[in-house]
Design an enzyme around this catalytic site. Structure first.
Site, PDB file in Angstrom:
ATOM      1  N   HIS A 299       0.830  -1.218   0.000  1.00 45.44           N
ATOM      2  CA  HIS A 299       0.000   0.000   0.000  1.00 45.44           C
ATOM      3  C   HIS A 299       0.858   1.259   0.000  1.00 45.44           C
ATOM      4  CE1 HIS A 299       0.092   1.098   4.360  1.00 45.44           C
ATOM      5  NE2 HIS A 299       0.043  -0.189   4.613  1.00 45.44           N
ATOM      6  N   ASP A 311       6.187   0.745   6.702  1.00 43.31           N
ATOM      7  CA  ASP A 311       4.728   0.625   6.518  1.00 43.31           C
ATOM      8  C   ASP A 311       4.244   1.712   5.583  1.00 43.31           C
ATOM      9  OD1 ASP A 311       2.122  -0.150   6.752  1.00 43.31           O
ATOM     10  OD2 ASP A 311       1.826   0.667   8.752  1.00 43.31           O
ATOM     11  N   GLU A 345      -4.944   2.319   2.667  1.00 40.37           N
ATOM     12  CA  GLU A 345      -5.051   1.151   3.555  1.00 40.37           C
ATOM     13  C   GLU A 345      -5.180   1.603   5.000  1.00 40.37           C
ATOM     14  OE1 GLU A 345      -3.906  -1.990   6.324  1.00 40.37           O
ATOM     15  OE2 GLU A 345      -2.884  -0.092   6.014  1.00 40.37           O
TER      16      GLU A 345
HETATM   17 ZN   LIG Z   1       0.526  -1.124   6.402  1.00 36.71          ZN
END
Ligand SMILES: [Zn+2]
Length: 481
Positions: A299, A311, A345
């Protein structure tokens, strides 16, 4: 008694149960399964090239250092969409931007300080380190001041006398289970804590709290608050919500146990109208079945406290590398390998939902879906969701990945948030099994930056994505479903 002519054909006395040697034999005679020896050699080439090619690392560096945080609806998210699309076009992939309406939430300023507590020196305040939870409503512009009530969990909240929280700031002090994370179950430790982050405002509003604070859901002790999405229900009053650091949660609990503690809290968040954004889709067209697709994805959006390296910039970068390696090595599988950079996300997976809605009619042509969204730590194998026989089917692929220390095959209910709609639709789905011991020390904090990514481990993840995407896209028959 053993009858051995060579190790591979060792036999024991007849038995119904596979014994230790049977299992060993089945491992050394893994063979090529449904793939030809030439295809296995192609997987090995993809693996080895991924381990030495700097593309994934360079792409990640640009995404994090040059573009920066990529909160959905932000200018940086749009810049990232355009840049990733251009990079994929440069590889010769067939690029489309698929629309999704996404949340557009803006953090603003966020401060907390204790204004009275037992033992306070006259005229002083004490800083509380906190960060607004994603989607939180604001406090009044000059903040609110209220007494804090600290509970460890929902049970303790229910046990309080009626009215105990009315007009107060409710604090959930539920510790992140560091021991669970330390033995490799970071995801489970996170899941245990994240229910408080998600549901605290609903639980707090139900008992009349004016704001809610949660202990950060993460493992580090560097006084770093962890943000993340929180949830409101239309029928329940929306109250401001923030995460305090684990140290500040302990402080609040300790002082509140001694007597009344009052705190001043200011959050100037804004929720703007939903913004139009995009999933970036880049197809490396199949030669025999271009309509059949294998998704390789991460994402593109991130939280705003840092640059979203683990992330999930890493997941995007290793997925881009799959397309890059197919181009570099001149590999054209039977089916289409579809890179997807998902949008939003973190704020509710609106991009993934839009994809499933737009491609409902083509579910049967989705042969497999991969997502990397648990950082860039050393992978030990592949998690798969779908038919149990996928495990046996993937054995030759696991054998190839054994070369980088990633031979495991584990059935799992969950592979990735963005591909969960595809999984639910019957599409076999996959994810690298990543080392989660340290991931939650940085995830959703101001420390999720490029330096946290180990280049070798990033390449190992890229190798898994490239090898598995190729294996799924070029197998004679699609993966079992
Ligand atoms: Zn993530």
């Amino acid at each position: 008694m053993l009858v051995c002519s060579s190790f591979a054909v060792c036999q024991t006395q007849p038995s119904n149960q596979p014994n230790y040697l049977d299992r060993l034999n089945s491992m050394i005679s893994a063979g090529h399964g449904v793939w030809t020896p030439e295809q296995i050699a192609t997987m090995q080439r993809l693996r080895d090239t991924a381990m030495r090619d700097p593309y994934a690392l360079e792409e990640l560096r640009h995404l994090t250092d040059n573009i920066g945080p990529r909160l959905s609806g932000s200018p940086q998210a749009q810049q990232a969409v355009e840049w990733v699309a251009a990079e994929m076009r440069a590889l010769g992939a067939d690029v489309t931007l698929e629309k999704a309406m996404v949340p557009h939430w803006v953090r603003g300023t966020e401060t907390g300080e204790l204004v009275s507590w037992p033992g306070q020196a006259p005229g002083t305040t004490q800083k509380v380190v906190l960060t607004a939870l994603g989607g939180s409503v604001a406090t009044p512009a000059d903040g609110l001041t209220a007494e804090v009530v600290v509970v460890p969990d929902f049970d303790a909240l229910r046990a309080l006398p009626e009215g105990a929280v009315k007009g107060k700031i409710l604090v959930f002090n539920h510790p992140f289970d560091k021991e669970l994370a330390a033995v490799g179950n970071g995801g489970a430790a996170y899941g245990n804590g994240v229910v408080y982050r998600g549901l605290a405002p609903i639980a707090g509003a139900a008992v009349g709290a004016v704001a809610v604070l949660v202990r950060s859901v993460g493992g580090a002790d560097f006084r770093l608050p962890h943000t993340g999405l929180t949830i409101y229900r239309p029928e329940v009053a929306k109250i401001p919500a923030a995460a305090v650091t684990s140290e500040d949660a302990d402080l609040l609990a300790h002082l509140a146990a001694q007597g009344p503690v009052r705190m001043h809290l200011t959050l100037t968040t804004q929720t703007l109208p939903d913004a139009q954004s995009y999933n970036v889709i880049a197809d490396w067209k199949g030669t025999e079945h271009p309509e059949q697709v294998v998704i390789v994805s991460g994402h593109l959006d991130s939280w705003d406290l840092a640059t979203g390296a683990i992330d999930d910039g890493a997941g995007v970068a290793v997925s881009m590398q799959a397309i890059h390696l197919l181009k570099e090595l001149g590999i054209h599988p039977r089916r289409t390998v579809r890179f997807v950079a998902w949008m939003a996300e973190e704020e509710g997976s609106q991009g993934a939902a839009a994809y499933v809605a737009d491609h409902k009619q083509q579910m049967a042509d989705h042969i497999g879906a991969l997502e990397s969204d648990l950082g860039a730590g050393h992978p030990t194998g592949i998690a798969y969701a779908g038919k149990p026989e996928l495990g046996q089917w993937l054995r030759p692929v696991a054998h190839v990945l054994d070369g980088i220390g990633a031979p495991l095959l584990e059935g799992s209910g969950e592979t990735g948030e963005d591909i969960s709609g595809l999984t639910a639709g019957g599409v076999p789905s996959f994810a690298p099994i990543q080392d989660s011991r340290f991931y939650f020390n940085y995830h959703h904090t101001a420390a999720d930056t490029f330096d946290k990514v180990n280049p070798k481990e990033l390449n190992e993840n890229a190798a898994i994505m490239a090898v598995l995407a190729y294996a799924l896209a070029d197998s004679p028959a699609p993966a079992p479903r």
